[in-house]
Design a protein around this motif. Sequence first.
Motif, mmCIF file in Angstrom:
data_model
loop_
_atom_site.group_PDB
_atom_site.id
_atom_site.type_symbol
_atom_site.label_atom_id
_atom_site.label_comp_id
_atom_site.label_asym_id
_atom_site.label_seq_id
_atom_site.Cartn_x
_atom_site.Cartn_y
_atom_site.Cartn_z
ATOM 1 N N GLU A 198 -3.546 7.083 -1.397
ATOM 2 C CA GLU A 198 -3.350 8.373 -2.061
ATOM 3 C C GLU A 198 -1.886 8.775 -2.212
ATOM 4 O O GLU A 198 -1.595 9.799 -2.825
ATOM 5 N N SER A 199 -0.980 8.013 -1.627
ATOM 6 C CA SER A 199 0.433 8.371 -1.763
ATOM 7 C C SER A 199 1.294 7.128 -1.673
ATOM 8 O O SER A 199 0.906 6.118 -1.075
ATOM 9 N N LEU A 200 2.481 7.222 -2.239
ATOM 10 C CA LEU A 200 3.435 6.129 -2.158
ATOM 11 C C LEU A 200 3.879 5.911 -0.720
ATOM 12 O O LEU A 200 4.128 4.783 -0.295
ATOM 13 N N GLU A 201 3.980 7.003 0.045
ATOM 14 C CA GLU A 201 4.376 6.883 1.445
ATOM 15 C C GLU A 201 3.368 6.036 2.224
ATOM 16 O O GLU A 201 3.747 5.179 3.027
ATOM 17 N N SER A 202 2.063 6.280 1.983
ATOM 18 C CA SER A 202 1.025 5.507 2.663
ATOM 19 C C SER A 202 1.127 4.032 2.297
ATOM 20 O O SER A 202 1.057 3.150 3.160
ATOM 21 N N TYR A 203 1.278 3.770 0.998
ATOM 22 C CA TYR A 203 1.382 2.388 0.526
ATOM 23 C C TYR A 203 2.563 1.677 1.183
ATOM 24 O O TYR A 203 2.439 0.567 1.702
ATOM 25 N N PHE A 204 3.701 2.344 1.192
ATOM 26 C CA PHE A 204 4.926 1.750 1.730
ATOM 27 C C PHE A 204 4.769 1.441 3.213
ATOM 28 O O PHE A 204 5.142 0.368 3.689
ATOM 29 N N GLN A 205 4.203 2.384 3.964
ATOM 30 C CA GLN A 205 4.009 2.176 5.399
ATOM 31 C C GLN A 205 3.016 1.051 5.670
ATOM 32 O O GLN A 205 3.226 0.211 6.560
ATOM 33 N N GLU A 206 1.925 1.048 4.919
ATOM 34 C CA GLU A 206 0.854 0.089 5.192
ATOM 35 C C GLU A 206 1.238 -1.336 4.839
ATOM 36 O O GLU A 206 0.971 -2.271 5.605
ATOM 37 N N VAL A 207 1.882 -1.549 3.685
ATOM 38 C CA VAL A 207 2.275 -2.924 3.343
ATOM 39 C C VAL A 207 3.380 -3.420 4.265
ATOM 40 O O VAL A 207 3.536 -4.625 4.466
ATOM 41 N N GLY A 208 4.123 -2.493 4.859
ATOM 42 C CA GLY A 208 5.189 -2.876 5.777
ATOM 43 C C GLY A 208 4.691 -3.458 7.082
ATOM 44 O O GLY A 208 5.480 -3.955 7.896
ATOM 45 N N ARG A 209 3.376 -3.428 7.283
ATOM 46 C CA ARG A 209 2.804 -3.968 8.519
ATOM 47 C C ARG A 209 2.524 -5.462 8.436
ATOM 48 O O ARG A 209 2.077 -6.057 9.406
ATOM 49 N N CYS A 210 2.784 -6.066 7.287
ATOM 50 C CA CYS A 210 2.601 -7.523 7.200
ATOM 51 C C CYS A 210 3.962 -8.223 7.209
ATOM 52 O O CYS A 210 4.980 -7.642 6.842
ATOM 53 N N GLY A 211 3.938 -9.460 7.683
ATOM 54 C CA GLY A 211 5.119 -10.310 7.617
ATOM 55 C C GLY A 211 6.308 -9.876 8.431
ATOM 56 O O GLY A 211 7.446 -10.175 8.080
ATOM 57 N N ARG A 212 6.077 -9.216 9.552
ATOM 58 C CA ARG A 212 7.213 -8.776 10.366
ATOM 59 C C ARG A 212 7.914 -9.927 11.077
ATOM 60 O O ARG A 212 9.006 -9.752 11.606
ATOM 61 N N ASP A 213 7.283 -11.090 11.085
ATOM 62 C CA ASP A 213 7.918 -12.273 11.667
ATOM 63 C C ASP A 213 8.807 -12.997 10.663
ATOM 64 O O ASP A 213 9.397 -14.023 10.971
ATOM 65 N N GLY A 214 8.874 -12.472 9.440
ATOM 66 C CA GLY A 214 9.721 -13.076 8.419
ATOM 67 C C GLY A 214 9.060 -14.188 7.633
ATOM 68 O O GLY A 214 9.639 -14.708 6.681
ATOM 69 N N GLU B 150 11.965 -9.643 1.528
ATOM 70 C CA GLU B 150 11.871 -10.778 0.618
ATOM 71 C C GLU B 150 10.651 -11.654 0.885
ATOM 72 O O GLU B 150 10.180 -12.366 0.000
ATOM 73 N N ASN B 151 10.121 -11.623 2.109
ATOM 74 C CA ASN B 151 9.017 -12.518 2.464
ATOM 75 C C ASN B 151 7.651 -11.973 2.063
ATOM 76 O O ASN B 151 6.646 -12.673 2.170
ATOM 77 N N ILE B 152 7.598 -10.721 1.600
ATOM 78 C CA ILE B 152 6.315 -10.118 1.229
ATOM 79 C C ILE B 152 6.128 -10.171 -0.285
ATOM 80 O O ILE B 152 6.946 -9.644 -1.039
ATOM 81 N N LYS B 153 5.050 -10.809 -0.709
ATOM 82 C CA LYS B 153 4.699 -10.836 -2.129
ATOM 83 C C LYS B 153 3.758 -9.680 -2.424
ATOM 84 O O LYS B 153 2.699 -9.558 -1.802
ATOM 85 N N LEU B 154 4.149 -8.823 -3.372
ATOM 86 C CA LEU B 154 3.289 -7.724 -3.792
ATOM 87 C C LEU B 154 2.431 -8.200 -4.955
ATOM 88 O O LEU B 154 2.948 -8.629 -5.981
#
Length: 207
Positions: free
Chosen positions: A128-144, A25-29
């Motif tokens: 180049e892939s949805l998997e890459s996008y999902f993994q990479e954006v998941g690296r922001c905002g891990r502190d909530g 919820e804390n990540i704005k796309l």
Amino acid sequence: NVQTDIVKQLNLDHPIIVKESFKRENIKLKVSQEEDKRHKLLSIFKSKAETSIVYVRSRVATKEISFFLNQHKIPSLAYHGGMSHEERKKILNDWINEKTKVVVATNAFGMGIDKSNVRNVIHFHLPESLESYFQEVGRCGRDGEASNAICIYNQSDFIRLKNLQLSYSFGQNITSRLGLGSLMVYVAGANLLTITDFKGWDPETGA
């Protein structure tokens, strides 16, 4: 069931299981169509320089974009898999310790990194892939805390992807009015990502 399988294979006895939703919820796309992507990149950092990763899709681009940011007084470092282990380790340490807040990197950067306060993950090129996008954006905002996943694109991205003979997008057609076909990012409240086929898309006509 992966969870059950892990418990079984490791012979765990009544383990404490912590689960979270993939929805962050804390990540704005955010999606931004820009003729001048470099100008947009500057505008993001000029407003506030925060810990960030800028993902590009070539080793050459890491150096070019990092040099460009440094020229505009935004300290950054280039990172890619072709560097020596010592170089990569130093860059990573400088970034983790916030000696430099911005890293411009290929997808070689990020695996195993656990830095909680990454405020921006910026895709300067479409992944180049949805998997890459999902993994990479998941690296922001891990502190909530509030964070941004920003995708900057223009028609050159579509041409590049077509040349790689990839057939995907991040969702429904939001760019048809621009004649760009159905190849772009759509951000829904539920962060749903879908695959579509763009075979036959003509970069010259947009059809």
